[in-house]
Structure formats: structure tokens, C-alpha cells
Design a protein around this motif. Structure first.
Motif, PDB file in Angstrom:
ATOM      1  N   PHE A  78       9.417   1.444   1.370  1.00 14.07           N
ATOM      2  CA  PHE A  78       8.059   1.307   0.850  1.00 14.07           C
ATOM      3  C   PHE A  78       7.093   1.755   1.939  1.00 14.07           C
ATOM      4  O   PHE A  78       7.026   1.136   3.001  1.00 14.07           O
ATOM      5  CB  PHE A  78       7.803  -0.133   0.423  1.00 14.07           C
ATOM      6  N   PRO A  79       6.371   2.852   1.697  1.00 17.28           N
ATOM      7  CA  PRO A  79       5.550   3.428   2.773  1.00 17.28           C
ATOM      8  C   PRO A  79       4.423   2.505   3.218  1.00 17.28           C
ATOM      9  O   PRO A  79       3.854   1.757   2.410  1.00 17.28           O
ATOM     10  CB  PRO A  79       5.007   4.716   2.144  1.00 17.28           C
ATOM     11  N   LEU A  80       4.142   2.572   4.504  1.00 15.62           N
ATOM     12  CA  LEU A  80       3.008   1.855   5.076  1.00 15.62           C
ATOM     13  C   LEU A  80       1.815   2.797   5.050  1.00 15.62           C
ATOM     14  O   LEU A  80       1.688   3.693   5.893  1.00 15.62           O
ATOM     15  CB  LEU A  80       3.323   1.415   6.516  1.00 15.62           C
ATOM     16  N   ASN A  81       0.966   2.629   4.053  1.00 12.43           N
ATOM     17  CA  ASN A  81      -0.194   3.492   3.851  1.00 12.43           C
ATOM     18  C   ASN A  81      -1.412   2.889   4.532  1.00 12.43           C
ATOM     19  O   ASN A  81      -1.862   1.799   4.152  1.00 12.43           O
ATOM     20  CB  ASN A  81      -0.476   3.663   2.355  1.00 12.43           C
ATOM     21  N   THR A  82      -1.962   3.581   5.515  1.00 15.88           N
ATOM     22  CA  THR A  82      -3.145   3.086   6.209  1.00 15.88           C
ATOM     23  C   THR A  82      -4.378   3.253   5.330  1.00 15.88           C
ATOM     24  O   THR A  82      -4.350   3.974   4.320  1.00 15.88           O
ATOM     25  CB  THR A  82      -3.364   3.840   7.528  1.00 15.88           C
ATOM     26  N   PRO A  83      -5.490   2.603   5.680  1.00 16.02           N
ATOM     27  CA  PRO A  83      -6.722   2.768   4.897  1.00 16.02           C
ATOM     28  C   PRO A  83      -7.186   4.218   4.808  1.00 16.02           C
ATOM     29  O   PRO A  83      -7.893   4.587   3.871  1.00 16.02           O
ATOM     30  CB  PRO A  83      -7.739   1.896   5.651  1.00 16.02           C
ATOM     31  N   ASN A  84      -6.789   5.058   5.791  1.00 13.05           N
ATOM     32  CA  ASN A  84      -7.145   6.477   5.765  1.00 13.05           C
ATOM     33  C   ASN A  84      -6.064   7.326   5.114  1.00 13.05           C
ATOM     34  O   ASN A  84      -6.026   8.543   5.310  1.00 13.05           O
ATOM     35  CB  ASN A  84      -7.412   6.972   7.190  1.00 13.05           C
ATOM     36  N   ASP A  85      -5.159   6.674   4.382  1.00 15.70           N
ATOM     37  CA  ASP A  85      -4.114   7.348   3.618  1.00 15.70           C
ATOM     38  C   ASP A  85      -3.154   8.132   4.514  1.00 15.70           C
ATOM     39  O   ASP A  85      -2.752   9.252   4.193  1.00 15.70           O
ATOM     40  CB  ASP A  85      -4.724   8.275   2.566  1.00 15.70           C
ATOM     41  N   GLN A  86      -2.790   7.534   5.640  1.00 12.48           N
ATOM     42  CA  GLN A  86      -1.773   8.094   6.514  1.00 12.48           C
ATOM     43  C   GLN A  86      -0.536   7.204   6.424  1.00 12.48           C
ATOM     44  O   GLN A  86      -0.627   5.996   6.642  1.00 12.48           O
ATOM     45  CB  GLN A  86      -2.260   8.160   7.970  1.00 12.48           C
ATOM     46  N   ARG A  87       0.595   7.795   6.110  1.00 12.85           N
ATOM     47  CA  ARG A  87       1.828   7.020   5.983  1.00 12.85           C
ATOM     48  C   ARG A  87       2.551   7.035   7.330  1.00 12.85           C
ATOM     49  O   ARG A  87       3.187   8.024   7.701  1.00 12.85           O
ATOM     50  CB  ARG A  87       2.691   7.587   4.853  1.00 12.85           C
ATOM     51  N   ILE A  88       2.464   5.923   8.039  1.00 17.35           N
ATOM     52  CA  ILE A  88       2.945   5.878   9.416  1.00 17.35           C
ATOM     53  C   ILE A  88       4.366   5.330   9.542  1.00 17.35           C
ATOM     54  O   ILE A  88       4.960   5.394  10.618  1.00 17.35           O
ATOM     55  CB  ILE A  88       2.002   5.033  10.301  1.00 17.35           C
ATOM     56  N   GLY A  89       4.910   4.800   8.467  1.00 20.52           N
ATOM     57  CA  GLY A  89       6.252   4.229   8.526  1.00 20.52           C
ATOM     58  C   GLY A  89       6.578   3.554   7.213  1.00 20.52           C
ATOM     59  O   GLY A  89       5.966   3.845   6.170  1.00 20.52           O
ATOM     60  N   ILE A 108      10.337  -6.914 -10.376  1.00 29.52           N
ATOM     61  CA  ILE A 108       9.695  -7.971  -9.597  1.00 29.52           C
ATOM     62  C   ILE A 108       9.924  -7.737  -8.105  1.00 29.52           C
ATOM     63  O   ILE A 108       8.987  -7.862  -7.288  1.00 29.52           O
ATOM     64  CB  ILE A 108      10.227  -9.358 -10.010  1.00 29.52           C
ATOM     65  N   GLN A 109      11.151  -7.405  -7.719  1.00 31.49           N
ATOM     66  CA  GLN A 109      11.443  -7.136  -6.310  1.00 31.49           C
ATOM     67  C   GLN A 109      10.610  -5.968  -5.798  1.00 31.49           C
ATOM     68  O   GLN A 109      10.079  -6.012  -4.680  1.00 31.49           O
ATOM     69  CB  GLN A 109      12.934  -6.848  -6.134  1.00 31.49           C
ATOM     70  N   ILE A 110      10.456  -4.941  -6.611  1.00 30.79           N
ATOM     71  CA  ILE A 110       9.669  -3.777  -6.206  1.00 30.79           C
ATOM     72  C   ILE A 110       8.207  -4.160  -6.003  1.00 30.79           C
ATOM     73  O   ILE A 110       7.581  -3.759  -5.005  1.00 30.79           O
ATOM     74  CB  ILE A 110       9.808  -2.650  -7.246  1.00 30.79           C
ATOM     75  N   GLN A 111       7.655  -4.954  -6.892  1.00 32.18           N
ATOM     76  CA  GLN A 111       6.264  -5.370  -6.760  1.00 32.18           C
ATOM     77  C   GLN A 111       6.054  -6.225  -5.512  1.00 32.18           C
ATOM     78  O   GLN A 111       5.052  -6.072  -4.799  1.00 32.18           O
ATOM     79  CB  GLN A 111       5.825  -6.142  -8.010  1.00 32.18           C
ATOM     80  N   VAL A 112       6.994  -7.133  -5.249  1.00 35.40           N
ATOM     81  CA  VAL A 112       6.872  -7.969  -4.048  1.00 35.40           C
ATOM     82  C   VAL A 112       6.962  -7.109  -2.794  1.00 35.40           C
ATOM     83  O   VAL A 112       6.192  -7.298  -1.835  1.00 35.40           O
ATOM     84  CB  VAL A 112       7.957  -9.065  -4.046  1.00 35.40           C
ATOM     85  N   MET A 113       7.875  -6.158  -2.780  1.00 33.94           N
ATOM     86  CA  MET A 113       8.020  -5.297  -1.602  1.00 33.94           C
ATOM     87  C   MET A 113       6.764  -4.473  -1.345  1.00 33.94           C
ATOM     88  O   MET A 113       6.359  -4.265  -0.204  1.00 33.94           O
ATOM     89  CB  MET A 113       9.231  -4.385  -1.779  1.00 33.94           C
ATOM     90  N   LYS A 114       6.125  -4.004  -2.406  1.00 34.19           N
ATOM     91  CA  LYS A 114       4.870  -3.262  -2.236  1.00 34.19           C
ATOM     92  C   LYS A 114       3.811  -4.137  -1.572  1.00 34.19           C
ATOM     93  O   LYS A 114       3.077  -3.687  -0.676  1.00 34.19           O
ATOM     94  CB  LYS A 114       4.359  -2.766  -3.590  1.00 34.19           C
ATOM     95  N   ARG A 115       3.748  -5.386  -1.994  1.00 33.26           N
ATOM     96  CA  ARG A 115       2.748  -6.294  -1.427  1.00 33.26           C
ATOM     97  C   ARG A 115       3.082  -6.657   0.026  1.00 33.26           C
ATOM     98  O   ARG A 115       2.179  -6.808   0.858  1.00 33.26           O
ATOM     99  CB  ARG A 115       2.631  -7.546  -2.302  1.00 33.26           C
ATOM    100  N   LEU A 116       4.360  -6.789   0.323  1.00 32.90           N
ATOM    101  CA  LEU A 116       4.748  -7.052   1.705  1.00 32.90           C
ATOM    102  C   LEU A 116       4.430  -5.854   2.600  1.00 32.90           C
ATOM    103  O   LEU A 116       3.999  -6.025   3.753  1.00 32.90           O
ATOM    104  CB  LEU A 116       6.240  -7.388   1.781  1.00 32.90           C
ATOM    105  N   ALA A 117       4.623  -4.649   2.086  1.00 29.84           N
ATOM    106  CA  ALA A 117       4.268  -3.459   2.859  1.00 29.84           C
ATOM    107  C   ALA A 117       2.764  -3.422   3.121  1.00 29.84           C
ATOM    108  O   ALA A 117       2.314  -3.074   4.226  1.00 29.84           O
ATOM    109  CB  ALA A 117       4.716  -2.199   2.121  1.00 29.84           C
ATOM    110  N   ASP A 118       1.969  -3.800   2.115  1.00 30.10           N
ATOM    111  CA  ASP A 118       0.522  -3.876   2.315  1.00 30.10           C
ATOM    112  C   ASP A 118       0.174  -4.906   3.393  1.00 30.10           C
ATOM    113  O   ASP A 118      -0.769  -4.713   4.179  1.00 30.10           O
ATOM    114  CB  ASP A 118      -0.176  -4.253   1.005  1.00 30.10           C
ATOM    115  N   GLN A 119       0.939  -6.002   3.439  1.00 29.80           N
ATOM    116  CA  GLN A 119       0.680  -7.032   4.433  1.00 29.80           C
ATOM    117  C   GLN A 119       0.974  -6.527   5.841  1.00 29.80           C
ATOM    118  O   GLN A 119       0.275  -6.889   6.800  1.00 29.80           O
ATOM    119  CB  GLN A 119       1.518  -8.279   4.125  1.00 29.80           C
ATOM    120  N   VAL A 120       2.009  -5.690   5.982  1.00 31.42           N
ATOM    121  CA  VAL A 120       2.293  -5.081   7.287  1.00 31.42           C
ATOM    122  C   VAL A 120       1.089  -4.268   7.754  1.00 31.42           C
ATOM    123  O   VAL A 120       0.654  -4.365   8.910  1.00 31.42           O
ATOM    124  CB  VAL A 120       3.546  -4.193   7.228  1.00 31.42           C
TER     125      VAL A 120
END
Length: 233
Positions: free
Chosen positions: A116-127, A142-154
Motif C-alpha cells: 500500500f503506497p505511502l502517498n505524501t500530501p504532494n502526491d509523492q509515493r516514497i514507500g 475489509i483488510q484492504i480498507q484497514v491497510m489503506k488507513r494504516l498507510a495513511d497513518q504512516v
């Protein structure tokens, strides 16, 4: 096996990654909590926060993996950062991009990869935040949705780190006019007026008439040299 192509915005992406000054830092509970939750929610033995540098992927946090980094050329995460959507490979042995990858043919014997990409506020995928299993399987919606939210938390944690460092930089610039001394919260070095970080003793000897010698206090003696401490009692 082919290495992932570089994103067309690679220069900007690497610059965005460098602004967080996170590469090479020590483990932190806030990030480790996220990888632990990712592993639990996906019932996966391996979970990673992977940051894709110029020639490597470096793991800020890892569960079930002893390696601190791998080459970018064999990285699944280098493929994930090419798109804003997750990359989910249910069985890497049947994916032409990865079936000959040493991470598939050898330890850790990747079958499921869900990145799940780590998308920065400037739309740069850094990891990525990713989970890995040695058995082929899929993730539920459900697992996919939770993982997206965890990536946002990172990314939220990284943004807090960047802003805190920026504030500290601005604060340190005031030290000359305000008589303040800026010290590193981790290693206790002192930042001088030119922006250079120096050991505390060096800084004080340059800016005062003090000289320093070294010894070992009672507390450190008891902690690091208990045999000597007991012998002296």
C-alpha cells in the motif's frame, strides 16, 4: 526477473523522501505499532514499512523480518510506488514480474505480497506499508480498507516528524540573538551558529573557558560495570 522502472518523477520523489530525514533512524514504537496491526489484521507473518531510496528499500519498521534493507532492483515495493493504488500479488510464483525473484525463490519465499503506497500530501509515493505471506492467499475488502488507513497513518507520522524538525530548525536559528543553545534530543550534540552539530564538550570549550575531563558516575558504574561496583562495596 526485471527491476521496476523508475517513476517519471523520481527526482522529486527522492527529494520528498529526504525531507523526512527518516532513513537510518532507530526503531520507534509508533511505527512498530502500525506494522504489528497490519500483520494481525491480515494474518500475515511479515509486515514492513518500506522506504524506497535511490538504490535500496530500507525498513523503518518490520515484523517477522531480520533484514534492515534489500536492493531496490529486487524490491516488490519499487513496483508498488509506480501507481497510487495498492499492489496485491496473491501468488508471486504465477506473476511474471516476480516468479524468478530471489525473494520468491529463496527466503522469505514470498507468495502473497500486498503493498500500500505511502502517498505524501504532494502526491509523492516514497514507500509502502506491506504485508507478506509464504502461502498464496487474498485479502478481504475489509483488510484492504484497514491497510489503506494504516498507510495513511504512516504518512501522518512522517508529516508530524517533518514539521517538528522544521520548527526545531527555525527555533535553532534564534539561538544567536536570544542566547539559546540548541541540543539534539537523541545524541545531545550542540548546534552552533553555522548549523554544525558538535559534541557538548567541544562546543563548551570553544565558547567558554571551561575544560573537561571524563569519569564514570555511580549510576553508570552500577548499570554498566556491576561487578566492579559490587567489588567496591
Amino acid at each position: 526477473m526485471g527491476a521496476a522502472p523508475k517513476p517519471i518523477n523520481e527526482v522529486e520523489r527522492l527529494r520528498a523522501l529526504s525531507e523526512y530525514r527518516i532513513l537510518g533512524t532507530k526503531p520507534e514504537e509508533s511505527y512498530d505499532n502500525i506494522t504489528s496491526m497490519a500483520a494481525m489484521i491480515c494474518h500475515a507473518p511479515i509486515a514492513l514499512i518500506s522506504l524506497v531510496d535511490q538504490s535500496r528499500q530500507w525498513f523503518k519498521s518490520r515484523v517477522g523480518c531480520d533484514q534492515q534493507q534489500t536492493e531496490r532492483d529486487i524490491s516488490f515495493c519499487a513496483h508498488t510506488i509506480l501507481n497510487p493504488q495498492p499492489l496485491i500479488v496473491e501468488d508471486a510464483l504465477f506473476d511474471q514480474r516476480f516468479q524468478d525473484n530471489p525473494l520468491v525463490r529463496e527466503d522469505p519465499n514470498i507468495r502473497l505480497y500486498a503493498g500500500f503506497p505511502l502517498n505524501t500530501p504532494n502526491d509523492q509515493r516514497i514507500g509502502t506499508l506491506c504485508v507478506i505471506d509464504r502461502m498464496p492467499k487474498s485479502l478481504t475488502s475489509i483488510q484492504i480498507q484497514v491497510m489503506k488507513r494504516l498507510a495513511d497513518q504512516v504518512v501522518t507520522l512522517l508529516e508530524l516528524r517533518r514539521r517538528s524538525l522544521d520548527l526545531l530548525e527555525e527555533f535553532c536559528k534564534l539561538q544567536d540573538s536570544k542566547g539559546l543553545i540548541c541540543s539534539c534530543s537523541y545524541c545531545r550534540k550542540i548546534r552552533d551558529g553555522n548549523g554544525s552539530w558538535q559534541p557538548f564538550e567541544d562546543y563548551m570549550m570553544r565558547h567558554s573557558t571551561l575544560n573537561f575531563s571524563h569519569g564514570i558516575c555511580q549510576g553508570c558504574m552500577s548499570e554498566h560495570f556491576p561487578e566492579v561496583s559490587r567489588a567496591g562495596c
